[in-house]
Design a protein around this motif. Structure first.
Motif, PDB file in Angstrom:
ATOM      1  N   LYS A 125       0.831  -1.205   0.000  1.00  0.00           N
ATOM      2  CA  LYS A 125       0.000   0.000   0.000  1.00  0.00           C
ATOM      3  C   LYS A 125       0.866   1.255   0.000  1.00  0.00           C
ATOM      4  CE  LYS A 125      -3.612  -2.409   2.551  1.00  0.00           C
ATOM      5  NZ  LYS A 125      -4.347  -2.516   3.832  1.00  0.00           N
ATOM      6  N   THR A 126       0.573   2.160  -0.892  1.00  0.00           N
ATOM      7  CA  THR A 126       1.259   3.443  -0.937  1.00  0.00           C
ATOM      8  C   THR A 126       0.314   4.492  -1.508  1.00  0.00           C
ATOM      9  OG1 THR A 126       3.171   4.646  -1.817  1.00  0.00           O
ATOM     10  CG2 THR A 126       2.257   2.930  -3.214  1.00  0.00           C
ATOM     11  N   THR A 127       0.403   5.709  -0.976  1.00  0.00           N
ATOM     12  CA  THR A 127      -0.523   6.763  -1.407  1.00  0.00           C
ATOM     13  C   THR A 127       0.194   7.902  -2.110  1.00  0.00           C
ATOM     14  OG1 THR A 127      -0.322   7.794   0.783  1.00  0.00           O
ATOM     15  CG2 THR A 127      -2.144   6.269   0.445  1.00  0.00           C
ATOM     16  N   LYS A 128       1.519   7.966  -1.982  1.00  0.00           N
ATOM     17  CA  LYS A 128       2.248   9.086  -2.581  1.00  0.00           C
ATOM     18  C   LYS A 128       2.437   8.867  -4.077  1.00  0.00           C
ATOM     19  CE  LYS A 128       5.344  11.265  -0.276  1.00  0.00           C
ATOM     20  NZ  LYS A 128       4.551  12.424   0.125  1.00  0.00           N
ATOM     21  N   LYS A 129       2.554   9.956  -4.803  1.00  0.00           N
ATOM     22  CA  LYS A 129       2.630   9.889  -6.265  1.00  0.00           C
ATOM     23  C   LYS A 129       3.969  10.372  -6.818  1.00  0.00           C
ATOM     24  CE  LYS A 129      -1.596   8.423  -6.503  1.00  0.00           C
ATOM     25  NZ  LYS A 129      -1.863   7.027  -6.857  1.00  0.00           N
ATOM     26  N   ASP A 130       4.928  10.738  -5.944  1.00  0.00           N
ATOM     27  CA  ASP A 130       6.215  11.208  -6.464  1.00  0.00           C
ATOM     28  C   ASP A 130       7.006  10.041  -7.018  1.00  0.00           C
ATOM     29  OD1 ASP A 130       8.313  10.347  -4.171  1.00  0.00           O
ATOM     30  OD2 ASP A 130       6.400  10.935  -3.288  1.00  0.00           O
TER      31      ASP A 130
ATOM     32  N   ASN B  36       9.866   2.934  -5.412  1.00  0.00           N
ATOM     33  CA  ASN B  36       9.860   2.004  -4.268  1.00  0.00           C
ATOM     34  C   ASN B  36       8.659   1.066  -4.339  1.00  0.00           C
ATOM     35  OD1 ASN B  36      12.151   3.224  -3.237  1.00  0.00           O
ATOM     36  ND2 ASN B  36      11.012   4.643  -1.935  1.00  0.00           N
ATOM     37  N   GLY B  37       7.515   1.623  -4.743  1.00  0.00           N
ATOM     38  CA  GLY B  37       6.318   0.806  -4.882  1.00  0.00           C
ATOM     39  C   GLY B  37       6.486  -0.263  -5.945  1.00  0.00           C
ATOM     40  N   LEU B  38       7.174   0.103  -7.037  1.00  0.00           N
ATOM     41  CA  LEU B  38       7.444  -0.861  -8.102  1.00  0.00           C
ATOM     42  C   LEU B  38       8.325  -1.998  -7.588  1.00  0.00           C
ATOM     43  CD1 LEU B  38       7.334  -1.751 -11.068  1.00  0.00           C
ATOM     44  CD2 LEU B  38       9.290  -0.246 -11.505  1.00  0.00           C
ATOM     45  N   ALA B  39       9.330  -1.641  -6.777  1.00  0.00           N
ATOM     46  CA  ALA B  39      10.225  -2.663  -6.213  1.00  0.00           C
ATOM     47  C   ALA B  39       9.445  -3.616  -5.301  1.00  0.00           C
ATOM     48  CB  ALA B  39      11.359  -1.997  -5.435  1.00  0.00           C
ATOM     49  N   ALA B  40       8.558  -3.043  -4.462  1.00  0.00           N
ATOM     50  CA  ALA B  40       7.758  -3.882  -3.560  1.00  0.00           C
ATOM     51  C   ALA B  40       6.801  -4.783  -4.337  1.00  0.00           C
ATOM     52  CB  ALA B  40       6.983  -2.996  -2.584  1.00  0.00           C
TER      53      ALA B  40
ATOM     54  N   TYR C  69       8.022 -10.102   5.236  1.00  0.00           N
ATOM     55  CA  TYR C  69       9.019  -9.387   4.426  1.00  0.00           C
ATOM     56  C   TYR C  69       8.824  -9.674   2.945  1.00  0.00           C
ATOM     57  CZ  TYR C  69      11.264 -13.912   3.881  1.00  0.00           C
ATOM     58  OH  TYR C  69      11.512 -15.217   3.568  1.00  0.00           O
ATOM     59  N   ILE C  70       9.394  -8.794   2.129  1.00  0.00           N
ATOM     60  CA  ILE C  70       9.524  -9.015   0.679  1.00  0.00           C
ATOM     61  C   ILE C  70      10.940  -8.601   0.299  1.00  0.00           C
ATOM     62  CG2 ILE C  70       8.680  -8.429  -1.630  1.00  0.00           C
ATOM     63  CD1 ILE C  70       6.171  -7.360  -0.402  1.00  0.00           C
ATOM     64  N   ILE C  71      11.598  -9.403  -0.525  1.00  0.00           N
ATOM     65  CA  ILE C  71      12.895  -8.979  -1.082  1.00  0.00           C
ATOM     66  C   ILE C  71      12.587  -8.094  -2.284  1.00  0.00           C
ATOM     67  CG2 ILE C  71      15.027  -9.737  -2.196  1.00  0.00           C
ATOM     68  CD1 ILE C  71      14.926 -12.234  -0.490  1.00  0.00           C
ATOM     69  N   THR C  72      12.888  -6.819  -2.150  1.00  0.00           N
ATOM     70  CA  THR C  72      12.517  -5.853  -3.189  1.00  0.00           C
ATOM     71  C   THR C  72      13.653  -5.563  -4.162  1.00  0.00           C
ATOM     72  OG1 THR C  72      13.109  -4.010  -1.725  1.00  0.00           O
ATOM     73  CG2 THR C  72      10.814  -4.748  -1.693  1.00  0.00           C
ATOM     74  N   SER C  73      14.870  -5.915  -3.797  1.00  0.00           N
ATOM     75  CA  SER C  73      15.998  -5.692  -4.708  1.00  0.00           C
ATOM     76  C   SER C  73      17.015  -6.802  -4.477  1.00  0.00           C
ATOM     77  CB  SER C  73      16.643  -4.323  -4.450  1.00  0.00           C
ATOM     78  OG  SER C  73      17.718  -4.104  -5.351  1.00  0.00           O
ATOM     79  N   HIS C  74      17.424  -7.433  -5.575  1.00  0.00           N
ATOM     80  CA  HIS C  74      18.322  -8.579  -5.475  1.00  0.00           C
ATOM     81  C   HIS C  74      19.782  -8.160  -5.646  1.00  0.00           C
ATOM     82  CE1 HIS C  74      14.954 -11.400  -5.466  1.00  0.00           C
ATOM     83  NE2 HIS C  74      14.403 -10.636  -6.396  1.00  0.00           N
ATOM     84  N   TYR C  75      20.667  -9.115  -5.422  1.00  0.00           N
ATOM     85  CA  TYR C  75      22.106  -8.877  -5.505  1.00  0.00           C
ATOM     86  C   TYR C  75      22.562  -8.754  -6.960  1.00  0.00           C
ATOM     87  CZ  TYR C  75      27.110  -9.963  -5.223  1.00  0.00           C
ATOM     88  OH  TYR C  75      28.468  -9.943  -5.362  1.00  0.00           O
TER      89      TYR C  75
ATOM     90  N   ALA D  20       7.652   9.657   5.514  1.00  0.00           N
ATOM     91  CA  ALA D  20       7.320  10.416   4.300  1.00  0.00           C
ATOM     92  C   ALA D  20       6.928   9.496   3.150  1.00  0.00           C
ATOM     93  CB  ALA D  20       8.517  11.277   3.883  1.00  0.00           C
ATOM     94  N   ASP D  21       7.105   8.193   3.337  1.00  0.00           N
ATOM     95  CA  ASP D  21       6.760   7.231   2.282  1.00  0.00           C
ATOM     96  C   ASP D  21       5.873   6.132   2.857  1.00  0.00           C
ATOM     97  OD1 ASP D  21       6.610   5.875  -0.082  1.00  0.00           O
ATOM     98  OD2 ASP D  21       8.710   5.248  -0.147  1.00  0.00           O
ATOM     99  N   ASN D  22       4.841   6.546   3.556  1.00  0.00           N
ATOM    100  CA  ASN D  22       3.833   5.616   4.078  1.00  0.00           C
ATOM    101  C   ASN D  22       4.422   4.546   4.998  1.00  0.00           C
ATOM    102  OD1 ASN D  22       1.009   5.080   4.110  1.00  0.00           O
ATOM    103  ND2 ASN D  22       1.348   3.236   2.886  1.00  0.00           N
ATOM    104  N   GLY D  23       5.458   4.937   5.767  1.00  0.00           N
ATOM    105  CA  GLY D  23       6.064   4.006   6.716  1.00  0.00           C
ATOM    106  C   GLY D  23       6.891   2.913   6.089  1.00  0.00           C
ATOM    107  N   ARG D  24       7.401   3.141   4.892  1.00  0.00           N
ATOM    108  CA  ARG D  24       8.201   2.118   4.198  1.00  0.00           C
ATOM    109  C   ARG D  24       9.414   1.736   5.050  1.00  0.00           C
ATOM    110  NH1 ARG D  24      12.302   1.990   0.078  1.00  0.00           N
ATOM    111  NH2 ARG D  24      12.031   0.194  -1.301  1.00  0.00           N
ATOM    112  N   THR D  25       9.573   0.428   5.286  1.00  0.00           N
ATOM    113  CA  THR D  25      10.603  -0.089   6.200  1.00  0.00           C
ATOM    114  C   THR D  25      11.482  -1.074   5.435  1.00  0.00           C
ATOM    115  OG1 THR D  25       9.006   0.116   8.020  1.00  0.00           O
ATOM    116  CG2 THR D  25      10.954  -1.231   8.419  1.00  0.00           C
ATOM    117  N   VAL D  26      12.734  -0.686   5.153  1.00  0.00           N
ATOM    118  CA  VAL D  26      13.608  -1.517   4.312  1.00  0.00           C
ATOM    119  C   VAL D  26      14.960  -1.718   4.981  1.00  0.00           C
ATOM    120  CG1 VAL D  26      14.793  -1.715   2.098  1.00  0.00           C
ATOM    121  CG2 VAL D  26      12.490  -0.771   2.178  1.00  0.00           C
TER     122      VAL D  26
END
Length: 446
Positions: free
Chosen positions: A48-53, A59-63, A327-333, A420-426
């Protein structure tokens, strides 16, 4: 009648293990899928994300990409389970055919024995058969034959009942496994529908980002600068840790050499008397025991470090995730491009793991905290496991300090949640062997 009930009860007890075998298989498969299913259900709340920047959309795409990968992994697990159940069905069908064939054979034998007894059913006929024997020995053999045949006929009846009950149970087991397969196929279709919806959502998000190419490149450039700054600091600290380890190993070697020399001198004094002179050969031997200075790039290890390194390496693929909760792995090695975006190339020295707000970082193995440092207002922790080092970045607080001993799964700090990004925790997580960068995913138990 009582004898018949006893026979039937025995047959039921014999047949229950047959049904339990398939039940066990189904439960094992459900348990394995249940872990993945729970992971997907919990990780859906992270999308879930509400920001449009641009930054938030990236980040939303990665998630979303990470969640799609999880769902694909779950569908693969379902496919594997369907194959296992199909193999079980094939096996059950073979068993049922064999049981039905055995049942038919036993029924035919029982029918023949019943017909024989029917033809010779009266006591008079049995007595005539016995006493019409030409000799006493023959009379005895006929008496034994009549008695044994009666026992044989009774046992044949019992065998028929047992085999019939086995056939019934095998049919019930077969129906149960078929039902499990049908449910699994329905679940797979539902997951495929959800996957298609997420793929469609991803295309929409990528299309929006393509319209903001300049802002996207600026955001990526910012992320690269921050990553380079962080990696340079990590590289420097790891080089320092390698030097510390080299010095520890050198000091250990020096103490061992001194102890050997002292022991040799004591032995020589005991055998030849006290002597302050040292022969040329002894000097050469003493020189040979002096530790050589290892290059900085080599992680010269003490005995304790070697033991810890071996234990760590033997746990490859079994190490816990370095984050608590869903959790979700949003970016790989490594280096890779973002599907659908032109000129967007990412290079990750570790992996990025998104969790829920409040998630904590935890140590993946026993070790010692090598460094705790702040960069851009956030904490980063390095833990040494012999010549392996695990790195935990993007923490809002640290609950350990340099020099602390930590244990497997011990929490070491709070992961930063971006208000500032809907509580995104990475959590950004890296794994090194000396200075070599490793892909953490094959080491973790997912």
């Amino acid at each position: 009648m009582k004898r018949f009930l006893c026979i039937l009860t025995g047959c039921l007890c014999l047949a229950f293990p047959l049904l339990a075998q398939s039940n066990k298989l189904i439960k094992e498969l459900e348990s394995k899928r249940g872990t993945l299913q729970k992971q997907i259900a919990e990780s859906e709340t992270l999308l879930k994300t509400t920001k449009k920047d641009v930054g938030s959309q990236l980040n939303g795409l990665a998630a979303l990409t990470g969640q799609i990968e999880e769902r694909k992994r779950y569908i693969l697990a379902i496919n594997s389970d369907v194959e296992s159940i199909e193999r079980e069905l094939t096996s059950l069908n073979r068993q049922l055919t064999r049981l039905q064939r055995d049942l038919k054979d036993k029924k035919q034998k029982y029918e023949s024995s019943v017909q024989y007894l029917y033809k010779n059913r009266s006591i008079e006929e049995k007595l005539m058969f016995i006493f019409s024997a030409p000799s006493l020995a023959q009379t005895y053999r006929r008496m034994r034959y009549v008695r044994e045949y009666a026992t044989y006929q009774r046992l044949q009846g019992e065998e028929v009942l047992k085999k019939q009950e086995q056939v019934n149970r095998k049919k019930a087991e077969l129906q149960q496994v078929k039902a499990a397969k049908e449910n699994l196929l329905k679940e797979r279709e539902g997951e495929k529908a959800k996957l298609e919806a997420q793929e469609k959502e991803k295309k929409t998000l990528v299309a929006n980002l393509q319209k903001k190419q300049r802002g996207l490149q600026n955001e990526l450039a910012k992320k690269r600068r921050e990553a380079n700054q962080l990696n340079a600091r990590i590289d420097r600290l790891i080089a320092e840790e390698i030097e510390k380890a080299r010095k520890r190993a050198a000091e250990e070697a020096r103490r061992e050499a001194a102890a050997r020399k002292k022991a040799e001198e004591k032995a020589a004094a005991a055998n030849k008397g006290a002597s302050n002179k040292q022969t040329a050969s002894e000097k050469q031997a003493t020189t040979a025991t002096k530790p050589k200075t290892a290059p900085l790039d080599a992680y010269a290890m003490s005995k304790a470090d070697r033991e810890l390194s071996g234990n760590f390496a033997s746990n490859r693929g079994k190490l816990p995730m370095p984050i608590t909760g869903a959790y979700i792995i949003t970016s790989h090695y490594g280096e890779y491009t973002v599907e659908g975006l032109r000129n967007v190339k990412l290079d990750n020295k570790g992996i990025d793991i998104q969790g829920k707000p409040g998630a904590q970082a935890r140590a993946i193995f026993d070790g010692k905290v090598a460094a705790v440092f702040k960069l851009n207002g956030l904490f980063n922790i390095l833990i040494r496991h012999g010549n392996y080092i695990s790195v935990y970045c993007n923490l809002s607080s640290a609950s350990v300090k340099q020099g602390d001993d930590v244990t497997t799964k011990q929490t070491i700090g709070q992961i930063f949640s971006d208000g500032a990004d809907n509580g995104r925790t990475v959590l950004h997580f890296q794994l090194r062997k000396e200075k070599e960068k490793l892909n953490p995913e094959p080491w973790l138990n997912r």
